[in-house]
Design a protein around this motif. Structure first.
Motif, PDB file in Angstrom:
ATOM      1  N   PHE A   4       0.636  -1.303  -0.132  1.00  0.00           N
ATOM      2  CA  PHE A   4      -0.129   0.164   0.116  1.00  0.00           C
ATOM      3  C   PHE A   4       0.657   1.322  -0.115  1.00  0.00           C
ATOM      4  O   PHE A   4       1.969   1.359   0.724  1.00  0.00           O
ATOM      5  N   THR A   5       0.504   2.177  -1.024  1.00  0.00           N
ATOM      6  CA  THR A   5       1.323   3.520  -0.918  1.00  0.00           C
ATOM      7  C   THR A   5       0.245   4.512  -1.028  1.00  0.00           C
ATOM      8  O   THR A   5      -0.787   4.369  -1.577  1.00  0.00           O
ATOM      9  N   THR A   6       0.347   5.682  -0.115  1.00  0.00           N
ATOM     10  CA  THR A   6      -0.482   7.007  -0.337  1.00  0.00           C
ATOM     11  C   THR A   6      -0.118   7.602  -1.550  1.00  0.00           C
ATOM     12  O   THR A   6       0.871   7.796  -2.026  1.00  0.00           O
ATOM     13  N   VAL A   7      -1.608   7.843  -2.240  1.00  0.00           N
ATOM     14  CA  VAL A   7      -1.449   8.579  -3.507  1.00  0.00           C
ATOM     15  C   VAL A   7      -2.233   9.943  -3.213  1.00  0.00           C
ATOM     16  O   VAL A   7      -3.361   9.876  -2.472  1.00  0.00           O
ATOM     17  N   ALA A   8      -1.821  11.068  -3.458  1.00  0.00           N
ATOM     18  CA  ALA A   8      -2.234  12.412  -3.254  1.00  0.00           C
ATOM     19  C   ALA A   8      -3.714  12.213  -4.235  1.00  0.00           C
ATOM     20  O   ALA A   8      -4.721  12.555  -3.488  1.00  0.00           O
ATOM     21  N   LEU A   9      -3.499  12.256  -5.246  1.00  0.00           N
ATOM     22  CA  LEU A   9      -4.778  12.240  -6.119  1.00  0.00           C
ATOM     23  C   LEU A   9      -4.389  11.490  -7.218  1.00  0.00           C
ATOM     24  O   LEU A   9      -3.377  11.556  -7.963  1.00  0.00           O
ATOM     25  N   VAL A  10      -5.307  10.658  -7.778  1.00  0.00           N
ATOM     26  CA  VAL A  10      -5.092   9.827  -9.163  1.00  0.00           C
ATOM     27  C   VAL A  10      -5.591  10.653 -10.156  1.00  0.00           C
ATOM     28  O   VAL A  10      -6.594  11.207 -10.288  1.00  0.00           O
ATOM     29  N   LEU A 222      -1.951  -9.728   4.391  1.00  0.00           N
ATOM     30  CA  LEU A 222      -2.130  -8.522   5.008  1.00  0.00           C
ATOM     31  C   LEU A 222      -0.891  -7.831   5.339  1.00  0.00           C
ATOM     32  O   LEU A 222      -0.831  -6.908   6.200  1.00  0.00           O
ATOM     33  N   GLY A 223       0.211  -8.350   4.936  1.00  0.00           N
ATOM     34  CA  GLY A 223       1.551  -7.599   5.252  1.00  0.00           C
ATOM     35  C   GLY A 223       1.800  -6.018   4.998  1.00  0.00           C
ATOM     36  O   GLY A 223       2.327  -5.447   5.565  1.00  0.00           O
ATOM     37  N   PHE A 224       0.987  -5.629   3.740  1.00  0.00           N
ATOM     38  CA  PHE A 224       0.882  -4.472   3.416  1.00  0.00           C
ATOM     39  C   PHE A 224       0.557  -3.513   4.496  1.00  0.00           C
ATOM     40  O   PHE A 224       1.059  -2.417   4.490  1.00  0.00           O
ATOM     41  N   LEU A 225      -0.151  -3.972   5.605  1.00  0.00           N
ATOM     42  CA  LEU A 225      -0.711  -2.990   6.462  1.00  0.00           C
ATOM     43  C   LEU A 225       0.330  -2.595   7.383  1.00  0.00           C
ATOM     44  O   LEU A 225       0.461  -1.556   8.132  1.00  0.00           O
ATOM     45  N   ALA A 226       1.396  -3.195   7.582  1.00  0.00           N
ATOM     46  CA  ALA A 226       2.540  -2.513   8.432  1.00  0.00           C
ATOM     47  C   ALA A 226       3.101  -1.515   7.843  1.00  0.00           C
ATOM     48  O   ALA A 226       3.943  -0.738   8.835  1.00  0.00           O
ATOM     49  N   ASP A 227       2.994  -0.995   6.669  1.00  0.00           N
ATOM     50  CA  ASP A 227       3.391   0.151   6.106  1.00  0.00           C
ATOM     51  C   ASP A 227       2.304   1.325   5.859  1.00  0.00           C
ATOM     52  O   ASP A 227       2.803   2.039   5.125  1.00  0.00           O
ATOM     53  N   VAL A 228       1.262   1.001   6.395  1.00  0.00           N
ATOM     54  CA  VAL A 228       0.120   1.951   6.214  1.00  0.00           C
ATOM     55  C   VAL A 228       0.542   3.397   6.952  1.00  0.00           C
ATOM     56  O   VAL A 228       0.747   3.361   8.113  1.00  0.00           O
ATOM     57  N   ASP A 244      -9.041  -9.907  13.969  1.00  0.00           N
ATOM     58  CA  ASP A 244      -7.904 -10.415  14.702  1.00  0.00           C
ATOM     59  C   ASP A 244      -6.799 -10.000  13.649  1.00  0.00           C
ATOM     60  O   ASP A 244      -5.535  -9.726  14.262  1.00  0.00           O
ATOM     61  N   ALA A 245      -6.818 -10.644  12.558  1.00  0.00           N
ATOM     62  CA  ALA A 245      -5.482 -10.779  11.546  1.00  0.00           C
ATOM     63  C   ALA A 245      -5.038  -9.194  11.287  1.00  0.00           C
ATOM     64  O   ALA A 245      -3.980  -8.750  11.102  1.00  0.00           O
ATOM     65  N   VAL A 246      -6.102  -8.358  10.827  1.00  0.00           N
ATOM     66  CA  VAL A 246      -5.994  -7.044  10.637  1.00  0.00           C
ATOM     67  C   VAL A 246      -5.251  -6.165  11.674  1.00  0.00           C
ATOM     68  O   VAL A 246      -4.387  -5.588  11.616  1.00  0.00           O
ATOM     69  N   ALA A 247      -6.024  -6.510  12.789  1.00  0.00           N
ATOM     70  CA  ALA A 247      -5.071  -5.729  14.106  1.00  0.00           C
ATOM     71  C   ALA A 247      -3.810  -6.241  14.258  1.00  0.00           C
ATOM     72  O   ALA A 247      -2.803  -5.355  14.590  1.00  0.00           O
ATOM     73  N   ALA A 248      -3.559  -7.444  14.133  1.00  0.00           N
ATOM     74  CA  ALA A 248      -2.200  -8.126  14.464  1.00  0.00           C
ATOM     75  C   ALA A 248      -1.022  -7.433  13.399  1.00  0.00           C
ATOM     76  O   ALA A 248      -0.022  -7.480  13.619  1.00  0.00           O
ATOM     77  N   ALA A 249      -1.731  -7.097  12.002  1.00  0.00           N
ATOM     78  CA  ALA A 249      -0.754  -6.790  10.980  1.00  0.00           C
ATOM     79  C   ALA A 249      -0.602  -5.513  11.107  1.00  0.00           C
ATOM     80  O   ALA A 249       0.545  -4.920  10.347  1.00  0.00           O
TER      81      ALA A 249
END
Length: 355
Positions: A4-10, A222-228, A244-249
């Motif tokens: 996941f990467t933050t995008v200002a505007l597409v 859900l590994g990408f959540l670590a970089d949100v 639970d998996a989302v919270a843990a990631a």
């Protein structure tokens, strides 16, 4: 799964889609949205006044899922994340997320998956599927919102199966507001995932939607959540294992906004005593028994409804003792002297209720 990467505007096509969506909006501005747990009139804690509605239409948006459009007069406004109580013909009360258009003041839309007894069902979904046909009148209460969409520049949504129902209006709102968003939508198979075509179309311009059908690709990564990024809000609704998996990631210190299908277990732990101060009686609550069940042996006419910690009908004032709160309704302030006895228990050996 892509990170996941933050995008200002597409740019390009995505921008045109946003402009088109905004040009068709008929509702008031989306922001500011209510803060979490904020009791806002019309949604917030919501109305407990019962209202009659009629099943105007019934469709099947996925295998095993029924959608009902409920029409009525004077329906309170609502915002994404809200749910209503359906008082079923048998008297059962069940909660369903609103998944229609908040701009429509004449109807609420809900969807429910048929859940059998072997899957933990308690009869509510079967009654909806078998008895709520076009033309049937039922009573509703609400809406209430314990899962509001807060303002943010970016969102990650994770939905599992029928858990997409509260998320769908959030996607529409985020897109209309021009926010950056991404959805991971999980299910047993594509055929069982409601609103899949609409959701894929909504996110197609910016490749925002990742579909994870278990029969095709197993469980989501859900590994990408670590970089949100810190400014991105994470919302999740679905089975407990997924939440639970989302919270843990997520990174340490980050918590997702969650909407659970049911309250925590009502039993478990140790037995304890409950004194009913006004009636002068004391009842013993076994480890495999709810407070409500034990108290009703002494007070058979005691009111209750959902038995899941959502509706508040069984709320009682606590005079003494420490409560193990397991409901999904009371605020922290209300929990200082109250409990929902259908699900909550004693954290010690004794409670005293104003009963």
């Amino acid at each position: 799964m892509p990170r996941f990467t933050t995008v200002a505007l597409v740019a390009g096509a995505a921008l045109l889609v946003r402009r088109a969506v905004r040009s068709r909006m008929t509702t008031a501005p989306l922001w500011p949205m209510p803060a979490l747990d904020e009791p806002v009139s019309g949604y917030g804690r919501g109305s407990t006044v019962p209202r009659k509605v009629r099943v105007a239409s019934r469709t099947t948006p996925a295998e095993g899922v029924v959608e009902l459009r409920l029409e009525g007069r004077g329906l309170p406004a609502w915002q994404p994340g809200a749910h209503i109580d359906l008082v079923l013909p048998s008297g059962l009360v069940r909660q369903y997320s609103l998944c229609g258009d908040p701009a429509d003041p004449t109807a609420y839309t809900v969807a429910t998956r048929l859940i059998g007894a072997g899957q933990g069902g308690r009869g509510g979904s079967r009654e909806v599927h078998e008895q709520l046909h076009e033309g049937v009148e039922i009573e509703i209460r609400g809406p209430r919102n314990r899962f509001p969409l807060a303002e943010a520049p970016a969102y990650v949504f994770v939905a599992g199966g029928i858990g997409v129902t509260p998320v769908l209006p959030m996607l529409r709102a985020a897109e209309a507001a021009g926010a950056d968003w991404r959805l991971v939508y999980c299910g047993r198979s594509r055929a069982t995932m409601p609103y899949l075509a609409e959701i894929e179309a909504l996110g197609r311009a910016a490749d925002r939607v990742t579909v994870v059908a278990e029969d095709e690709s197993g469980h989501p990564d859900l590994g990408f959540l670590a970089d949100v990024p810190a400014e991105t809000l994470v919302y999740c609704c679905g089975p407990d294992g997924l939440m639970d998996a989302v919270a843990a990631a997520l990174p340490t210190g980050r918590t997702p906004r969650l909407e659970r299908f049911s309250a925590a277990a009502t039993t478990g732990g140790t037995a304890f005593e409950v004194e009913l101060r006004r009636s002068g009686r004391t009842v013993r609550v076994a480890a495999d028994q709810s407070v409500l069940a034990a108290v009703r042996e002494e007070v058979p006419g005691l009111m209750y409804s959902c038995r899941q910690g959502f509706c508040g009908t069984c709320r009682q004032r606590v005079l003494e003792g420490e409560v193990d709160h397991r409901d999904e309704l009371l605020t922290e302030a209300e929990r200082s002297d109250s409990m929902l006895i259908c699900v909550s228990r004693c954290a010690g050996k004794r409670l005293v209720l104003d009963l």
